[in-house]
Motif scaffolding. Sequence first.
Motif, PDB file in Angstrom:
ATOM      1  N   PHE A 146      40.937  40.824  32.683  1.00 52.72           N
ATOM      2  CA  PHE A 146      40.301  39.233  32.093  1.00 52.72           C
ATOM      3  C   PHE A 146      38.946  38.272  33.249  1.00 52.72           C
ATOM      4  O   PHE A 146      38.875  39.554  33.736  1.00 52.72           O
ATOM      5  N   TRP A 147      38.792  37.412  31.977  1.00 53.92           N
ATOM      6  CA  TRP A 147      37.193  36.817  32.531  1.00 53.92           C
ATOM      7  C   TRP A 147      37.604  35.896  33.555  1.00 53.92           C
ATOM      8  O   TRP A 147      38.714  34.638  33.220  1.00 53.92           O
ATOM      9  N   VAL A 148      36.678  35.768  34.531  1.00 55.14           N
ATOM     10  CA  VAL A 148      37.335  34.871  35.221  1.00 55.14           C
ATOM     11  C   VAL A 148      35.194  33.999  35.543  1.00 55.14           C
ATOM     12  O   VAL A 148      33.929  34.987  35.983  1.00 55.14           O
ATOM     13  N   GLY A 149      34.720  32.940  34.420  1.00 54.89           N
ATOM     14  CA  GLY A 149      33.416  32.671  34.529  1.00 54.89           C
ATOM     15  C   GLY A 149      33.312  34.159  33.274  1.00 54.89           C
ATOM     16  O   GLY A 149      33.707  34.534  32.664  1.00 54.89           O
ATOM     17  N   ASP A 150      32.376  34.850  33.720  1.00 46.16           N
ATOM     18  CA  ASP A 150      30.817  35.848  33.114  1.00 46.16           C
ATOM     19  C   ASP A 150      31.260  37.461  33.977  1.00 46.16           C
ATOM     20  O   ASP A 150      31.504  37.593  33.597  1.00 46.16           O
ATOM     21  N   VAL A 151      32.923  37.411  34.555  1.00 50.83           N
ATOM     22  CA  VAL A 151      33.415  38.252  35.348  1.00 50.83           C
ATOM     23  C   VAL A 151      34.362  38.916  34.477  1.00 50.83           C
ATOM     24  O   VAL A 151      35.008  38.062  35.031  1.00 50.83           O
ATOM     25  N   LEU A 152      34.593  39.835  34.221  1.00 49.36           N
ATOM     26  CA  LEU A 152      35.545  41.075  33.854  1.00 49.36           C
ATOM     27  C   LEU A 152      35.843  41.738  34.948  1.00 49.36           C
ATOM     28  O   LEU A 152      35.718  42.086  35.554  1.00 49.36           O
ATOM     29  N   LEU A 153      37.812  41.182  35.169  1.00 51.90           N
ATOM     30  CA  LEU A 153      38.294  41.051  36.070  1.00 51.90           C
ATOM     31  C   LEU A 153      39.563  42.909  35.442  1.00 51.90           C
ATOM     32  O   LEU A 153      39.315  42.024  34.259  1.00 51.90           O
ATOM     33  N   LEU A 154      39.613  43.570  36.341  1.00 50.75           N
ATOM     34  CA  LEU A 154      41.027  44.413  35.859  1.00 50.75           C
ATOM     35  C   LEU A 154      42.503  44.078  36.643  1.00 50.75           C
ATOM     36  O   LEU A 154      42.153  44.279  38.359  1.00 50.75           O
ATOM     37  N   GLY A 155      43.294  43.937  36.295  1.00 49.50           N
ATOM     38  CA  GLY A 155      45.178  42.736  37.556  1.00 49.50           C
ATOM     39  C   GLY A 155      44.944  44.502  37.657  1.00 49.50           C
ATOM     40  O   GLY A 155      45.701  45.465  36.880  1.00 49.50           O
TER      41      GLY A 155
ATOM     42  N   LYS B  68      31.544  30.237  39.653  1.00 56.77           N
ATOM     43  CA  LYS B  68      31.427  29.058  40.425  1.00 56.77           C
ATOM     44  C   LYS B  68      32.878  27.678  40.046  1.00 56.77           C
ATOM     45  O   LYS B  68      33.183  28.469  39.275  1.00 56.77           O
ATOM     46  N   VAL B  69      33.082  27.466  40.898  1.00 53.20           N
ATOM     47  CA  VAL B  69      33.981  26.934  40.970  1.00 53.20           C
ATOM     48  C   VAL B  69      34.495  26.069  39.604  1.00 53.20           C
ATOM     49  O   VAL B  69      33.168  25.493  39.713  1.00 53.20           O
ATOM     50  N   GLY B  70      35.454  25.521  39.117  1.00 53.94           N
ATOM     51  CA  GLY B  70      35.720  25.240  37.856  1.00 53.94           C
ATOM     52  C   GLY B  70      35.481  26.343  36.264  1.00 53.94           C
ATOM     53  O   GLY B  70      35.420  25.677  35.357  1.00 53.94           O
ATOM     54  N   ASP B  71      34.757  27.518  36.731  1.00 52.89           N
ATOM     55  CA  ASP B  71      35.191  28.538  35.995  1.00 52.89           C
ATOM     56  C   ASP B  71      36.127  28.530  35.135  1.00 52.89           C
ATOM     57  O   ASP B  71      37.340  28.546  35.426  1.00 52.89           O
ATOM     58  N   ALA B  72      35.850  29.053  33.427  1.00 52.24           N
ATOM     59  CA  ALA B  72      37.421  29.373  33.443  1.00 52.24           C
ATOM     60  C   ALA B  72      37.596  30.391  33.435  1.00 52.24           C
ATOM     61  O   ALA B  72      37.428  31.802  33.965  1.00 52.24           O
ATOM     62  N   VAL B  73      39.261  30.462  33.238  1.00 57.37           N
ATOM     63  CA  VAL B  73      40.007  32.044  33.418  1.00 57.37           C
ATOM     64  C   VAL B  73      40.576  32.067  32.505  1.00 57.37           C
ATOM     65  O   VAL B  73      41.434  31.298  31.457  1.00 57.37           O
ATOM     66  N   LYS B  74      40.852  33.714  31.593  1.00 58.04           N
ATOM     67  CA  LYS B  74      40.808  33.408  30.317  1.00 58.04           C
ATOM     68  C   LYS B  74      41.565  35.131  30.429  1.00 58.04           C
ATOM     69  O   LYS B  74      40.604  35.893  30.525  1.00 58.04           O
ATOM     70  N   LEU B  75      42.549  35.331  29.291  1.00 55.25           N
ATOM     71  CA  LEU B  75      42.642  37.057  29.144  1.00 55.25           C
ATOM     72  C   LEU B  75      41.517  37.572  28.169  1.00 55.25           C
ATOM     73  O   LEU B  75      40.885  36.723  27.371  1.00 55.25           O
ATOM     74  N   SER B  76      40.733  38.861  28.043  1.00 57.89           N
ATOM     75  CA  SER B  76      39.525  39.436  27.738  1.00 57.89           C
ATOM     76  C   SER B  76      40.409  40.041  26.265  1.00 57.89           C
ATOM     77  O   SER B  76      41.920  40.315  26.194  1.00 57.89           O
ATOM     78  N   GLY B  77      39.686  40.096  25.155  1.00 60.57           N
ATOM     79  CA  GLY B  77      40.047  40.273  23.700  1.00 60.57           C
ATOM     80  C   GLY B  77      41.219  39.938  22.855  1.00 60.57           C
ATOM     81  O   GLY B  77      41.410  39.607  22.155  1.00 60.57           O
TER      82      GLY B  77
END
Length: 154
Positions: A97-106, A145-154
């Motif tokens: 999932f994405w936090v802004g432009d950063v891709l994370l893996l749970g 940054k604070v306020g960035d969207a968080v959304k599922l990748s793909g």
Amino acid sequence: MWTGQLLDIHTSPTAGCKMEKLSSATLIAGAGIAGDRYQQGTGKYSQIEDIRDVTLIEIETLEALRRDHNICLAPEEHRRNLTVRDVPLNHLVGKRFWVGDVLLLGGRLNTPCRYLDLVTGKSVCDLLKHRSGLNCAIIAGGDIKVGDAVKLSG
């Protein structure tokens, strides 16, 4: 489909140090948040092999503690790096999932421990069972940054 929001960013240079509030941060793939205890290897659990580049918690958990137990656990107290709203963390284990432009893996759900009770002086460990946040790997780093969207990748 859901879209959440990044509300708070906190880091600490070493275990037990007060968490510092940031308006933005640089996340380094495979390492952590620049300057944070886990990126530097000085966190309480740094010696344990685990996915722990960055940790997240839901603001809804903190709101429930206040509403249901009259316990105020502020974002700078819970020891997680990122506080989010409208993000189903328990469902993101193994997901990108994405936090802004950063891709994370749970990675794995964070396990509450008595250390949190010790550093906050509040009895929250048992109350946070299954709601203590999510440990994540940083797959693609960058700035958030604070306020960035968080959304599922793909």
